[in-house]
Design a protein around this motif. Structure first.
Motif, PDB file in Angstrom:
ATOM      1  N   HIS A 107       0.800  -1.223   0.000  1.00  0.00           N
ATOM      2  CA  HIS A 107       0.000   0.000   0.000  1.00  0.00           C
ATOM      3  C   HIS A 107       0.835   1.277   0.000  1.00  0.00           C
ATOM      4  N   SER A 108       0.315   2.266  -0.677  1.00  0.00           N
ATOM      5  CA  SER A 108       0.927   3.593  -0.762  1.00  0.00           C
ATOM      6  C   SER A 108       0.922   4.296   0.595  1.00  0.00           C
ATOM      7  N   PRO A 109       1.934   5.107   0.868  1.00  0.00           N
ATOM      8  CA  PRO A 109       1.944   5.883   2.112  1.00  0.00           C
ATOM      9  C   PRO A 109       1.176   7.190   2.030  1.00  0.00           C
ATOM     10  N   TYR A 110       0.737   7.587   0.838  1.00  0.00           N
ATOM     11  CA  TYR A 110       0.157   8.915   0.666  1.00  0.00           C
ATOM     12  C   TYR A 110      -1.303   8.961   1.115  1.00  0.00           C
ATOM     13  N   SER A 111      -1.633   9.996   1.877  1.00  0.00           N
ATOM     14  CA  SER A 111      -2.997  10.200   2.371  1.00  0.00           C
ATOM     15  C   SER A 111      -3.530  11.532   1.864  1.00  0.00           C
ATOM     16  N   THR A 112      -4.817  11.739   2.043  1.00  0.00           N
ATOM     17  CA  THR A 112      -5.413  13.023   1.672  1.00  0.00           C
ATOM     18  C   THR A 112      -4.799  14.152   2.486  1.00  0.00           C
ATOM     19  N   ASN A 117      -0.538  18.826   2.740  1.00  0.00           N
ATOM     20  CA  ASN A 117       0.523  19.322   3.610  1.00  0.00           C
ATOM     21  C   ASN A 117       1.942  19.020   3.138  1.00  0.00           C
ATOM     22  N   LEU A 118       2.068  18.378   1.979  1.00  0.00           N
ATOM     23  CA  LEU A 118       3.400  18.030   1.491  1.00  0.00           C
ATOM     24  C   LEU A 118       4.288  19.259   1.310  1.00  0.00           C
ATOM     25  N   ASP A 119       3.686  20.388   0.960  1.00  0.00           N
ATOM     26  CA  ASP A 119       4.472  21.606   0.751  1.00  0.00           C
ATOM     27  C   ASP A 119       4.302  22.592   1.900  1.00  0.00           C
ATOM     28  N   ASN A 120       3.749  22.107   3.013  1.00  0.00           N
ATOM     29  CA  ASN A 120       3.539  22.956   4.179  1.00  0.00           C
ATOM     30  C   ASN A 120       4.773  23.008   5.077  1.00  0.00           C
ATOM     31  N   TRP A 121       5.661  22.006   4.915  1.00  0.00           N
ATOM     32  CA  TRP A 121       6.928  21.992   5.644  1.00  0.00           C
ATOM     33  C   TRP A 121       8.067  21.815   4.654  1.00  0.00           C
ATOM     34  N   PRO A 122       9.201  22.451   4.924  1.00  0.00           N
ATOM     35  CA  PRO A 122      10.341  22.310   4.014  1.00  0.00           C
ATOM     36  C   PRO A 122      10.757  20.846   3.875  1.00  0.00           C
ATOM     37  N   GLU A 123      10.996  20.426   2.647  1.00  0.00           N
ATOM     38  CA  GLU A 123      11.555  19.109   2.337  1.00  0.00           C
ATOM     39  C   GLU A 123      10.662  17.945   2.762  1.00  0.00           C
ATOM     40  N   ARG A 125       8.281  16.472   1.021  1.00  0.00           N
ATOM     41  CA  ARG A 125       8.182  15.510  -0.077  1.00  0.00           C
ATOM     42  C   ARG A 125       9.384  14.567  -0.074  1.00  0.00           C
ATOM     43  N   GLN A 126      10.571  15.129   0.087  1.00  0.00           N
ATOM     44  CA  GLN A 126      11.773  14.304   0.111  1.00  0.00           C
ATOM     45  C   GLN A 126      11.800  13.406   1.337  1.00  0.00           C
ATOM     46  N   ARG A 127      11.237  13.873   2.429  1.00  0.00           N
ATOM     47  CA  ARG A 127      11.200  13.075   3.653  1.00  0.00           C
ATOM     48  C   ARG A 127      10.390  11.789   3.454  1.00  0.00           C
ATOM     49  N   VAL A 128       9.277  11.863   2.721  1.00  0.00           N
ATOM     50  CA  VAL A 128       8.487  10.665   2.423  1.00  0.00           C
ATOM     51  C   VAL A 128       9.331   9.665   1.634  1.00  0.00           C
ATOM     52  N   PHE A 129      10.084  10.164   0.680  1.00  0.00           N
ATOM     53  CA  PHE A 129      10.977   9.298  -0.100  1.00  0.00           C
ATOM     54  C   PHE A 129      11.993   8.616   0.816  1.00  0.00           C
ATOM     55  N   GLU A 130      12.637   9.414   1.677  1.00  0.00           N
ATOM     56  CA  GLU A 130      13.699   8.872   2.530  1.00  0.00           C
ATOM     57  C   GLU A 130      13.172   7.793   3.465  1.00  0.00           C
ATOM     58  N   LEU A 131      12.021   8.047   4.073  1.00  0.00           N
ATOM     59  CA  LEU A 131      11.456   7.074   5.011  1.00  0.00           C
ATOM     60  C   LEU A 131      11.032   5.795   4.298  1.00  0.00           C
ATOM     61  N   ASP A 162       2.604  11.588  -7.423  1.00  0.00           N
ATOM     62  CA  ASP A 162       3.421  11.444  -6.211  1.00  0.00           C
ATOM     63  C   ASP A 162       3.916  10.008  -6.057  1.00  0.00           C
ATOM     64  N   ARG A 163       3.008   9.065  -6.209  1.00  0.00           N
ATOM     65  CA  ARG A 163       3.362   7.658  -6.039  1.00  0.00           C
ATOM     66  C   ARG A 163       4.273   7.191  -7.173  1.00  0.00           C
ATOM     67  N   ARG A 164       4.008   7.663  -8.378  1.00  0.00           N
ATOM     68  CA  ARG A 164       4.873   7.303  -9.507  1.00  0.00           C
ATOM     69  C   ARG A 164       6.303   7.786  -9.283  1.00  0.00           C
ATOM     70  N   LYS A 165       6.449   9.006  -8.831  1.00  0.00           N
ATOM     71  CA  LYS A 165       7.796   9.535  -8.588  1.00  0.00           C
ATOM     72  C   LYS A 165       8.490   8.780  -7.452  1.00  0.00           C
ATOM     73  N   LEU A 166       7.707   8.340  -6.485  1.00  0.00           N
ATOM     74  CA  LEU A 166       8.285   7.570  -5.390  1.00  0.00           C
ATOM     75  C   LEU A 166       8.859   6.254  -5.896  1.00  0.00           C
ATOM     76  N   ILE A 167       8.114   5.516  -6.710  1.00  0.00           N
ATOM     77  CA  ILE A 167       8.658   4.237  -7.189  1.00  0.00           C
ATOM     78  C   ILE A 167       9.804   4.466  -8.180  1.00  0.00           C
ATOM     79  N   GLU A 168       9.762   5.561  -8.922  1.00  0.00           N
ATOM     80  CA  GLU A 168      10.862   5.865  -9.843  1.00  0.00           C
ATOM     81  C   GLU A 168      12.151   6.142  -9.085  1.00  0.00           C
ATOM     82  N   SER A 169      12.035   6.657  -7.858  1.00  0.00           N
ATOM     83  CA  SER A 169      13.232   6.963  -7.072  1.00  0.00           C
ATOM     84  C   SER A 169      14.000   5.699  -6.683  1.00  0.00           C
ATOM     85  N   PHE A 170      13.332   4.539  -6.706  1.00  0.00           N
ATOM     86  CA  PHE A 170      14.015   3.279  -6.403  1.00  0.00           C
ATOM     87  C   PHE A 170      14.818   2.764  -7.593  1.00  0.00           C
TER      88      PHE A 170
END
Length: 272
Positions: A107-112, A117-123, A125-131, A162-170
């Motif tokens: 299952h995807s980690p992304y929620s509504t 809020n992905l752009d509500n805190w610095p970085e 989006r990248q944090r989701v990738f790292e985790l 968002d999910r596509r870019k996440l799997i592409e990062s692997f």
């Protein structure tokens, strides 16, 4: 896809028994759902594998399984939770190796909430990738080695990119995309996401698995195909333009209506 695609289905072994003739009549893909509970993965899963081998004698389609997801988040900020998720993925790969499973749905980690809020805190989006990498890197590498592919299914995902870019990062052939038509319909109807066929358009050649269920855009209905309001012609029109040969898996609540769902799509001239 040039010829009409062959439909498969998601079932437990008890559902295989009532749909076995349909499943074996042509090379239909199967997604086993007996290995979702933690109690099974941490217990006597070998006996389930043995029963699956008996029931699936003569099966010519591709074999997959739904992986663990209940209570799990592949992008948890808690390292102890990530360790549990990684353990469950490793257990799922043990089952896959024992049963010659070549695809595992997760299952995807992304929620509504996350979308807003992905752009509500610095970085963030990248944090989701790292985790997610911290959780899944080892499992994806092992899957690569044993010829298995994890497919990441949309749940609340509002932006399919968002999910596509996440799997592409692997950058791995062992991690690809899954689309659940009912989940996408919920996101479209209730959260302002794009329509279901746009999820297919965005996934393109990264798409290797589709859960086919009908819905109304309000909840995760898992109705038989034809009982909701999804535009199946639009969805299959998008699928016809990609060559990744995704597994088309009917995933409905009432397993006795799997064959009726397949017949509905066949009557529309979309699948067989």
């Amino acid at each position: 896809m040039t010829d009409l695609p062959i439909l498969g289905a998601a079932m437990t072994l008890k559902d295989v028994e009532i749909n076995r003739n349909w499943l074996l009549e042509m090379p239909r893909d199967l997604e086993l759902q007996d290995f979702v509970p933690a109690e099974v993965l941490a217990g006597d899963w070998q006996s389930v594998v043995d029963e699956a081998r008996r029931l699936l004698d003569g099966h010519r389609g591709r074999l997959g399984m739904h992986g663990p997801f209940m209570g799990l988040n592949v992008a948890s900020a808690d390292p102890d939770i990530r360790a549990v998720v990684a353990k469950r993925m490793d257990q799922a790969l043990d089952v896959a190796a024992a049963l010659d499973v070549t695809q595992i749905v997760i299952h995807s980690p992304y929620s509504t909430w996350m979308h807003n809020n992905l752009d509500n805190w610095p970085e963030q989006r990248q944090r989701v990738f790292e985790l997610t990498h911290q959780t899944l890197d080892a499992a994806v590498k092992r899957a690569e080695d044993q010829g298995c592919v994890f497919v990441l299914e949309n749940i609340e995902d509002k932006d399919p990119a968002d999910r596509r870019k996440l799997i592409e990062s692997f950058n791995s052939p062992a991690l690809a995309l899954s689309i659940d038509t009912g989940h996408a319909a919920y996101a479209f109807g209730s959260t302002g996401a794009p329509p279901v066929d746009y999820y297919v358009l965005d996934a393109a050649e990264q798409l290797q698995h589709v859960h086919l269920q009908d819905a109304d855009g309000y909840a995760d209905r898992h109705w038989p195909v034809g009982h909701g309001n999804l535009n199946w012609r639009a969805i299959f029109g998008r699928l016809a333009n990609i060559s990744s040969n995704p597994r088309l898996i009917i995933e409905i609540r009432d397993k006795s209506l799997i064959q009726a769902s397949a017949a509905h799509l066949a009557a529309l001239g979309l699948a067989q």
